[in-house]
Design a protein around this motif. Structure first.
Motif, short mmCIF file in Angstrom:
data_model
loop_
_atom_site.label_atom_id
_atom_site.label_comp_id
_atom_site.label_asym_id
_atom_site.label_seq_id
_atom_site.Cartn_x
_atom_site.Cartn_y
_atom_site.Cartn_z
N SER A 176 24.00 50.41 -2.78
CA SER A 176 23.93 51.74 -3.39
C SER A 176 25.18 52.02 -4.20
CB SER A 176 23.78 52.82 -2.31
OG SER A 176 22.59 52.65 -1.58
N ARG A 181 14.06 55.74 -5.75
CA ARG A 181 15.34 55.08 -5.48
C ARG A 181 16.52 55.85 -6.06
NH1 ARG A 181 16.55 50.29 -7.62
NH2 ARG A 181 15.18 50.57 -9.43
N GLN A 196 22.60 59.28 -7.65
CA GLN A 196 22.63 58.42 -6.47
C GLN A 196 21.60 57.32 -6.66
OE1 GLN A 196 24.64 58.56 -3.62
NE2 GLN A 196 23.67 56.61 -3.10
N ASN A 256 19.96 53.95 -4.93
CA ASN A 256 19.79 53.18 -3.70
C ASN A 256 18.90 51.96 -3.93
OD1 ASN A 256 21.25 55.19 -2.28
ND2 ASN A 256 19.38 56.37 -1.94
#
Length: 126
Positions: free
Chosen positions: A16, A66, A81, A83
């Motif tokens: 991440s 994601r 963000q 991931n």
């Protein structure tokens, strides 16, 4: 408004990262902010956008699940963000501020035309 993206780097597949888009200027909350990327040798891709107040977001279909966009207007910053990163996420990531206001469809080019930050490079190794 001026923008600067940061937070990129080298990460292994499955990892991440959180990108930041820091803005200068007192009118930052008046602008929608979008994230875009350009993979090596490929076309630009729209990732996501968020309204000035942060109450509306839009994601490209391929980015849903994601990636998460958010903003903190007190800090003049928008975040992305990311991931479960995969090698195909390798790209230079850019943020832009604009007039995009219809969060039921992807933005038109003109809606994020004039205010762009420098990119931040993300490399995902397999």
């Amino acid at each position: 408004v001026q923008l600067q993206a940061s937070g990129g780097g080298l990460v292994q597949a499955g990892g991440s990262l959180r990108l930041s888009c820091a803005a200068s200027g007192r009118t930052f909350s008046s602008y929608a902010v979008g994230w875009f990327r350009q993979p090596p040798g490929k076309e630009w891709e729209f990732i996501s956008a968020i309204s000035g107040t942060g109450d509306r977001t839009y994601y490209a279909d391929s980015m849903k699940g994601r990636f998460t966009i958010s903003r903190d207007n007190a800090k003049n910053t928008v975040y992305l963000q990311m991931n479960s990163l995969q090698p195909e996420d390798t790209a230079v990531y850019f943020c832009a501020a604009g007039t995009y206001d219809n969060f039921t469809r992807p933005p038109a080019t003109a809606e994020f035309r004039s205010i762009w930050g420098q990119g931040t490079e993300v490399t995902v190794s397999s």
